[in-house]
Design a protein around this motif. Structure first.
Motif, mmCIF file in Angstrom:
data_model
loop_
_atom_site.group_PDB
_atom_site.id
_atom_site.type_symbol
_atom_site.label_atom_id
_atom_site.label_comp_id
_atom_site.label_asym_id
_atom_site.label_seq_id
_atom_site.Cartn_x
_atom_site.Cartn_y
_atom_site.Cartn_z
ATOM 1 N N HIS A 5 0.850 -1.198 0.000
ATOM 2 C CA HIS A 5 0.000 0.000 0.000
ATOM 3 C C HIS A 5 0.884 1.246 0.000
ATOM 4 O O HIS A 5 2.075 1.176 0.311
ATOM 5 N N SER A 50 0.594 3.589 2.032
ATOM 6 C CA SER A 50 0.732 4.127 3.396
ATOM 7 C C SER A 50 2.204 4.185 3.803
ATOM 8 O O SER A 50 2.581 4.956 4.692
ATOM 9 N N GLN A 98 3.588 7.633 3.829
ATOM 10 C CA GLN A 98 3.296 8.410 5.053
ATOM 11 C C GLN A 98 4.482 8.391 5.992
ATOM 12 O O GLN A 98 4.918 9.408 6.507
ATOM 13 N N ARG A 110 0.027 -6.844 -4.609
ATOM 14 C CA ARG A 110 -0.467 -7.857 -3.667
ATOM 15 C C ARG A 110 -0.583 -9.188 -4.375
ATOM 16 O O ARG A 110 -0.978 -9.237 -5.533
ATOM 17 N N GLN A 153 -2.793 3.252 -5.837
ATOM 18 C CA GLN A 153 -3.485 3.913 -4.732
ATOM 19 C C GLN A 153 -3.052 5.369 -4.631
ATOM 20 O O GLN A 153 -1.997 5.749 -5.144
ATOM 21 N N GLU A 183 -2.563 7.901 -1.343
ATOM 22 C CA GLU A 183 -2.580 8.006 0.107
ATOM 23 C C GLU A 183 -2.636 9.484 0.478
ATOM 24 O O GLU A 183 -2.050 10.312 -0.224
ATOM 25 N N THR A 190 -4.633 3.519 12.076
ATOM 26 C CA THR A 190 -5.545 4.621 12.407
ATOM 27 C C THR A 190 -6.447 4.212 13.561
ATOM 28 O O THR A 190 -6.824 3.046 13.709
ATOM 29 N N GLY A 204 -10.450 3.999 2.627
ATOM 30 C CA GLY A 204 -10.293 3.804 4.057
ATOM 31 C C GLY A 204 -9.700 5.087 4.633
ATOM 32 O O GLY A 204 -8.982 5.809 3.940
ATOM 33 N N CYS A 205 -10.010 5.354 5.897
ATOM 34 C CA CYS A 205 -9.484 6.591 6.489
ATOM 35 C C CYS A 205 -9.514 6.487 8.014
ATOM 36 O O CYS A 205 -10.017 5.517 8.564
ATOM 37 N N ALA A 210 -5.500 10.310 8.065
ATOM 38 C CA ALA A 210 -4.925 9.708 6.857
ATOM 39 C C ALA A 210 -6.058 9.042 6.098
ATOM 40 O O ALA A 210 -7.104 8.728 6.666
ATOM 41 N N PHE A 211 -5.831 8.862 4.826
ATOM 42 C CA PHE A 211 -6.818 8.139 4.014
ATOM 43 C C PHE A 211 -6.099 7.483 2.848
ATOM 44 O O PHE A 211 -4.990 7.886 2.488
ATOM 45 N N GLY A 212 -6.730 6.459 2.312
ATOM 46 C CA GLY A 212 -6.116 5.770 1.175
ATOM 47 C C GLY A 212 -7.197 5.227 0.264
ATOM 48 O O GLY A 212 -8.184 4.674 0.733
HETATM 49 N N1 DAH Z 1 -3.550 1.264 3.333
HETATM 50 C C1 DAH Z 1 -4.945 0.867 3.272
HETATM 51 C C2 DAH Z 1 -5.112 -0.236 2.255
HETATM 52 O O1 DAH Z 1 -4.272 -0.439 1.451
HETATM 53 C C3 DAH Z 1 -5.814 2.026 2.903
HETATM 54 C C4 DAH Z 1 -5.891 3.042 3.984
HETATM 55 C C5 DAH Z 1 -6.835 2.939 4.967
HETATM 56 C C6 DAH Z 1 -4.984 4.082 4.043
HETATM 57 C C7 DAH Z 1 -6.938 3.885 5.978
HETATM 58 C C8 DAH Z 1 -5.055 5.021 5.066
HETATM 59 C C9 DAH Z 1 -6.060 4.908 6.019
HETATM 60 O O2 DAH Z 1 -4.220 6.044 5.170
HETATM 61 O O3 DAH Z 1 -6.129 5.826 6.991
HETATM 62 O O4 DAH Z 1 -6.095 -0.902 2.274
#
Ligand code: DAH
Length: 341
Positions: free
Chosen positions: A168, A170, A173, A194, A208, A210, A251, A282-283, A305-307
């Motif tokens: 991911h 992330s 970050q 993956r 993705q 992020e 998170t 997701g966040c 954070a979110f992705g």
């Molecule tokens: N890294 C997660 C994924 O690959 C997605 C994600 C979810 C990123 C929540 C985030 C977060 O920064 O806060 O499924």
């Protein structure tokens, strides 16, 4: 010797040919193996050392001049014959348009996401696709026995289980927080990997984006408002969002964000599977452990954070039902996105 060179130089300068044969005769006389200029190079061997530099320079200049003259005369005569044969370019002819390329639909969506966040002060940052365990898992608070670390999900480098293809974005970050002090506002688009079977809805390589926002006093309400702004810019101004509780190791609290279906507008269709909602990301609030792991004081700073998956959003916007189309590079598919910028 010098006089000889200068005399030849004058001759070269004044030479004007009227036919290609004359150019060829000139070339043979001056430059061919037995020509006048190579003969001077032969004589050069007997020039006394004190004069060598001057004579050498003049001789080289003469040779270059003669070569240029031959080329220039050839071109001049060719241009003239072209003119005589009526082959002057027709300046009124419509231009041939080179076929335009088009951006790949995933790049189009990525660029849109980037610019939506750039408008509110986020900057783009990138990280490596080959990552170590720390940046992909440990710093993000993944417990040792978390299933994502499993061979079934992650592509590890065979000889070194500490190195893997990032699962991911992330991981970026972590890299940003390790390097920068808050306030941080960044988005990180990129490719992720993956170990999954390829189907209409899943691929082993996908993309993705992020997002990360860290400062003093950042709250869940800030996150909700930022994501609502994003959803409306991306899917249209009437878009609604909803946050469902979820879990991610990095998170706390975590949520999953859905947007109201932009295809049917709510009542239900095949795209939203008759629910009226589409899951897009997701966040959550960055877990204090993650802040501390990256050298940011979790007592002073908070953040969200979110992705999100680019393919998933692209499938929705362009209504493409099979994700594999994005990777096949079939020109008939890609051509349909020529007007999407
Ligand atoms: N890294 C997660 C994924 O690959 C997605 C994600 C979810 C990123 C929540 C985030 C977060 O920064 O806060 O499924």
């Amino acid at each position: 010797m010098i006089e000889k060179i200068e005399a030849l130089q004058k001759e070269v300068e004044e030479f004007e040919a009227e036919s290609p044969e004359q150019v060829e005769a000139f070339r043979i006389r001056m430059l061919s193996k037995k020509g006048l200029i190579p003969a001077l190079f032969q004589d050069f061997k007997s020039v006394e050392p004190a004069k060598r530099k001057e004579v050498g320079m003049k001789l080289n200049r003469l040779k270059n001049l003669a070569t240029e003259k031959v080329n220039q005369q050839k071109e001049k005569l060719e241009a003239e014959t072209r003119g005589q044969a009526g082959e002057v370019p027709d300046l009124t002819r419509p231009a041939d348009f080179a076929p335009n390329g088009a951006r790949h639909p995933l790049s189009v969506v990525r660029n849109r996401i980037n610019s939506i966040f750039e408008k509110i002060g986020f900057v783009v940052s990138e990280g490596p696709e080959i990552e170590d365990d720390w940046h992909n898992f440990s710093a993000l608070n993944f417990p040792e026995e978390h299933p994502a670390r499993d061979m079934q999900d992650t592509f590890f480098i065979e000889k070194n289980p500490d190195i893997a293809l990032r699962t991911h974005t992330s991981s970026v970050q972590v890299r940003v927080m390790e390097k920068q002090k808050p306030p941080i506002r960044t988005i990180s688009p990129g490719r992720v990997f993956r170990n999954e079977a390829i189907s209409a809805r899943a691929h082993c390589i996908f993309h993705q984006v992020e997002g990360l926002y860290i400062d003093e006093g950042v709250s869940f309400a800030d996150m909700k408002q930022t994501l609502l702004y994003f959803a409306r810019e991306m899917f249209g101004e009437k878009t609604q969002i909803r946050l469902r509780p979820s879990f991610f190791p990095f998170t706390e609290p975590s949520a999953e964000m859905d947007v109201s279906c932009n295809i049917c507008g709510g009542p239900g269709c095949t795209i939203c599977k008759y629910s009226g909602w589409i899951e897009v990301m997701g966040c959550g609030m960055v877990d204090p452990n993650v802040l501390d792991n990256c050298g940011i004081d979790s007592k002073k700073y908070t953040g969200f954070a979110f992705g999100m998956g680019i393919e998933r959003i692209a499938m929705n916007i362009f209504q493409v039902k099979d994700l594999r189309m994005y990777f096949e590079n079939d020109i008939r598919f890609l051509k349909q996105f020529e007007s999407a910028i």
